[in-house]
Design an enzyme around this catalytic site. Structure first.
Site, PDB file in Angstrom:
ATOM      1  N   HIS A 299       0.854  -1.187   0.000  1.00  0.00           N
ATOM      2  CA  HIS A 299       0.000   0.000   0.000  1.00  0.00           C
ATOM      3  C   HIS A 299       0.884   1.228   0.000  1.00  0.00           C
ATOM      4  CE1 HIS A 299      -3.139   2.824   1.150  1.00  0.00           C
ATOM      5  NE2 HIS A 299      -3.983   1.904   0.688  1.00  0.00           N
ATOM      6  N   ASP A 356      -7.919  -5.508   0.090  1.00  0.00           N
ATOM      7  CA  ASP A 356      -8.393  -6.392  -0.973  1.00  0.00           C
ATOM      8  C   ASP A 356      -7.984  -7.846  -0.774  1.00  0.00           C
ATOM      9  OD1 ASP A 356      -9.748  -4.490  -2.510  1.00  0.00           O
ATOM     10  OD2 ASP A 356      -7.857  -3.719  -3.281  1.00  0.00           O
TER      11      ASP A 356
HETATM   12  N1  ACO Z   1       4.086  -7.685  -4.711  1.00  0.00           N
HETATM   13  C1  ACO Z   1       5.427  -7.661  -4.916  1.00  0.00           C
HETATM   14  N2  ACO Z   1       6.204  -6.567  -4.829  1.00  0.00           N
HETATM   15  C2  ACO Z   1       5.571  -5.419  -4.527  1.00  0.00           C
HETATM   16  C3  ACO Z   1       4.180  -5.349  -4.310  1.00  0.00           C
HETATM   17  C4  ACO Z   1       3.438  -6.544  -4.401  1.00  0.00           C
HETATM   18  N3  ACO Z   1       2.126  -6.547  -4.186  1.00  0.00           N
HETATM   19  N4  ACO Z   1       3.846  -4.067  -4.022  1.00  0.00           N
HETATM   20  C5  ACO Z   1       4.976  -3.368  -4.073  1.00  0.00           C
HETATM   21  N5  ACO Z   1       6.033  -4.177  -4.366  1.00  0.00           N
HETATM   22  C6  ACO Z   1       7.454  -3.802  -4.451  1.00  0.00           C
HETATM   23  C7  ACO Z   1       7.775  -3.046  -5.721  1.00  0.00           C
HETATM   24  O1  ACO Z   1       8.175  -3.916  -6.759  1.00  0.00           O
HETATM   25  C8  ACO Z   1       8.886  -2.142  -5.260  1.00  0.00           C
HETATM   26  O2  ACO Z   1      10.054  -2.927  -5.165  1.00  0.00           O
HETATM   27  P1  ACO Z   1      11.503  -2.309  -5.549  1.00  0.00           P
HETATM   28  O3  ACO Z   1      11.734  -1.226  -4.542  1.00  0.00           O
HETATM   29  O4  ACO Z   1      12.435  -3.448  -5.456  1.00  0.00           O
HETATM   30  O5  ACO Z   1      11.358  -1.762  -6.943  1.00  0.00           O
HETATM   31  C9  ACO Z   1       8.493  -1.773  -3.827  1.00  0.00           C
HETATM   32  O6  ACO Z   1       7.704  -2.880  -3.371  1.00  0.00           O
HETATM   33  C10 ACO Z   1       7.684  -0.477  -3.736  1.00  0.00           C
HETATM   34  O7  ACO Z   1       6.533  -0.622  -4.584  1.00  0.00           O
HETATM   35  P2  ACO Z   1       5.849   0.555  -5.382  1.00  0.00           P
HETATM   36  O8  ACO Z   1       5.169  -0.022  -6.577  1.00  0.00           O
HETATM   37  O9  ACO Z   1       6.831   1.666  -5.592  1.00  0.00           O
HETATM   38  O10 ACO Z   1       4.788   1.036  -4.322  1.00  0.00           O
HETATM   39  P3  ACO Z   1       3.567   1.984  -4.608  1.00  0.00           P
HETATM   40  O11 ACO Z   1       3.298   2.707  -3.355  1.00  0.00           O
HETATM   41  O12 ACO Z   1       3.801   2.788  -5.838  1.00  0.00           O
HETATM   42  O13 ACO Z   1       2.367   0.960  -4.962  1.00  0.00           O
HETATM   43  C11 ACO Z   1       0.588  -0.549  -4.727  1.00  0.00           C
HETATM   44  C12 ACO Z   1       1.391   0.594  -4.080  1.00  0.00           C
HETATM   45  C13 ACO Z   1       0.105  -0.127  -6.102  1.00  0.00           C
HETATM   46  C14 ACO Z   1      -0.620  -0.836  -3.844  1.00  0.00           C
HETATM   47  C15 ACO Z   1       1.489  -1.803  -4.824  1.00  0.00           C
HETATM   48  O14 ACO Z   1       1.884  -2.229  -3.536  1.00  0.00           O
HETATM   49  C16 ACO Z   1       0.815  -2.940  -5.584  1.00  0.00           C
HETATM   50  O15 ACO Z   1       0.898  -3.012  -6.804  1.00  0.00           O
HETATM   51  N6  ACO Z   1       0.133  -3.900  -4.844  1.00  0.00           N
HETATM   52  C17 ACO Z   1      -0.591  -4.966  -5.492  1.00  0.00           C
HETATM   53  C18 ACO Z   1      -1.943  -4.472  -6.002  1.00  0.00           C
HETATM   54  C19 ACO Z   1      -2.911  -4.204  -4.871  1.00  0.00           C
HETATM   55  O16 ACO Z   1      -3.091  -5.020  -3.986  1.00  0.00           O
HETATM   56  N7  ACO Z   1      -3.556  -3.050  -4.948  1.00  0.00           N
HETATM   57  C20 ACO Z   1      -4.569  -2.634  -3.985  1.00  0.00           C
HETATM   58  C21 ACO Z   1      -4.072  -1.518  -3.135  1.00  0.00           C
HETATM   59  S1  ACO Z   1      -5.236  -1.095  -1.884  1.00  0.00           S
HETATM   60  C22 ACO Z   1      -6.430  -0.262  -2.693  1.00  0.00           C
HETATM   61  O17 ACO Z   1      -6.250   0.401  -3.662  1.00  0.00           O
HETATM   62  C23 ACO Z   1      -7.718  -0.434  -2.197  1.00  0.00           C
END
Ligand code: ACO
Length: 423
Positions: A299, A356
């Site tokens: 998140h 979720d």
């Molecule tokens: N699985 C694996 N790796 C992840 C995940 C995940 N679910 N989420 C983040 N990471 C990793 C990224 O690859 C990144 O790694 P790095 O530093 O080695 O490049 C690091 O964690 C930071 O991730 P970002 O994408 O920069 O984080 P951001 O804050 O932009 O994204 C998000 C947040 C979109 C929720 C992300 O965690 C994600 O894609 N999660 C999966 C989708 C999801 O569950 N979305 C629902 C969110 S809650 C809502 O909207 C109701």
């Protein structure tokens, strides 16, 4: 309080503002005017776009409060209708106000008969989110957006959205529409419209009604997330309430936002169909194979735990117990959570289950099809979107949302005449 910026040998004092929970922000409203600079913050992770008094989140401590009330207490003591009122109008309603609001929310559940014709044009496999976005935008053609109609339009969208959603589902399964019944609660009315068939009444089990109430409350607002910011972005141009909500629905649809609840179930099902080897799947996630992510994890704001996920995990156990069912996907989800939380990859990046991760499993137990999950999220998020739209409309300092950019394209060049205009 000020922050100092030193740029090209000159010092600039930037005011620091403080919120009611001591959150601080550097006010850069005059930055470009004074320095010629803009800020660069892709994804807006460090940018505050507004002042807001609706919802407070402390992502480090796992705190979520609606209008100052902790989510755990709201979830335990309130029904969705009261939460709608409180988020939109700022305070909990008096009993008489609540009764009147509830009555209005049931009185306005019918949609104009002409709108039923819209459904006929969709192909059978149409995604219900596509239908929802179009139907909500279409409401603006039936109800004017005059100021004196605003409160009524708020009630209309809250009341009619569940009818629109249930009709979208009925269309997808080829069954006749079931009309709302005004003696039922919001969740029970919705579930009846989803699952009843004309010749057969459907009594909504209390456990489903309570579960739906909890899910709606937990999704009701989450400050400046992607869809709410979209709502404000569109609203900032003066677009009407229905048009702004329709845009927010589209933003919610993506798998990185509200679409994650559908993606989680698809992911769990895929792992299960391939033999249930979740450790192999987690290895793929860690290697970053073809962008595989653990859906329902991570998140932008929560870096410790998501309080909504905690509540839903407990609720899932309770609901499954009450229903006497055993879903292997729930067991799989728990194993994945446990394994991920002990893996360095997830710990280092502070990735925890989000709302979720468990919501889809509960929807599934209630018989709600996977493609409807994000629609369920949208129904819950409506009061939050409306509250933010209202707050923005009343904010005299609000301007049209119009970010800047750092241009990286070609410098000026000549567009030679190659005679293509005549083709
Ligand atoms: N699985 C694996 N790796 C992840 C995940 C995940 N679910 N989420 C983040 N990471 C990793 C990224 O690859 C990144 O790694 P790095 O530093 O080695 O490049 C690091 O964690 C930071 O991730 P970002 O994408 O920069 O984080 P951001 O804050 O932009 O994204 C998000 C947040 C979109 C929720 C992300 O965690 C994600 O894609 N999660 C999966 C989708 C999801 O569950 N979305 C629902 C969110 S809650 C809502 O909207 C109701």
């Amino acid at each position: 309080m000020t922050a100092k910026l030193v740029y090209e040998g000159k010092e600039y004092d930037l005011p620091v503002i403080e919120g009611s929970e001591q959150e601080r922000a550097i006010d850069i409203r005059n930055l470009r005017r004074d320095t010629g600079l803009i800020t660069y913050d892709p994804g807006y992770g460090n940018s505050g776009s507004c002042e807001s008094s609706i919802t407070f989140i402390d992502g480090e401590k796992g705190i979520l409060r609606y209008r100052g009330y902790p989510i755990e207490e709201v979830a335990e003591h309130a029904r969705f209708t009261e939460v709608c009122y409180m988020l939109i109008y700022g305070e909990r309603p008096e009993l008489a106000e609540l009764q009147r609001f509830r009555q209005l929310m049931t009185m306005h559940t019918l949609i104009h008969e002409d709108m039923k014709k819209f459904y006929e044009g969709y192909p059978p496999g149409a995604h219900p989110m596509a239908i929802m976005a179009a139907m909500v935008a279409s409401l603006s053609s039936f109800y004017p957006d005059h100021d004196d109609e605003l409160d009524l339009n708020i009630v209309r969208i809250l009341a009619k959205s569940k009818t629109l959603a249930a009709f979208a589902y009925k269309k997808s399964v080829g069954q006749p529409f079931i009309y709302p019944r005004n003696d039922l609660s919001w969740p029970a009315n919705f579930m009846r419209m989803m699952f009843a068939v004309p010749a057969d009444e459907y009594d909504v089990p209390k456990v489903y009604e309570d579960a739906m109430n909890l899910l709606l409350i937990l999704h009701a607002d989450h400050e400046q997330n992607c869809s709410t910011s979209t709502m404000r972005m569109v609203g900032s141009s003066g677009a009407n309430l229905f048009a702004s909500i329709s845009a927010a629905i589209c933003a919610l649809w993506g798998p990185l936002h509200g679409g994650a609840n559908q993606a989680v179930i698809e992911m769990l099902q895929q792992i299960s169909d391939q033999g249930g080897d979740y450790r192999d799947f987690l290895d793929k996630v860690k290697r970053g194979d073809a962008g595989v992510r653990l859906m329902g994890f991570g998140h932008r704001v929560y870096k410790n735990f998501d309080p909504r996920a905690k509540l839903l995990k407990t609720a899932a156990d309770r609901i499954f117990d009450q229903l006497g069912i055993n879903d292997p996907l729930l067991e799989l989800a728990k194993k994945i959570e446990e394994a991920a939380l002990s893996e360095e990859y997830f710990v280092q990046r502070k990735l925890y289950p989000n709302v979720d991760f468990y919501s889809g499993i509960i929807y599934r137990a209630m018989g709600i099809p996977t493609e409807m999950f994000t629609v369920m999220f949208a129904l819950g998020r409506l009061p939050g979107w409306i509250a933010h739209w209202m707050e923005q409309q009343r904010d005299k300092t609000s301007r049209i949302h119009r970010p800047r950019q750092v241009y990286t394209g070609s410098q000026k060049r000549v567009f030679e005449d190659r005679g293509t205009k005549k083709l």
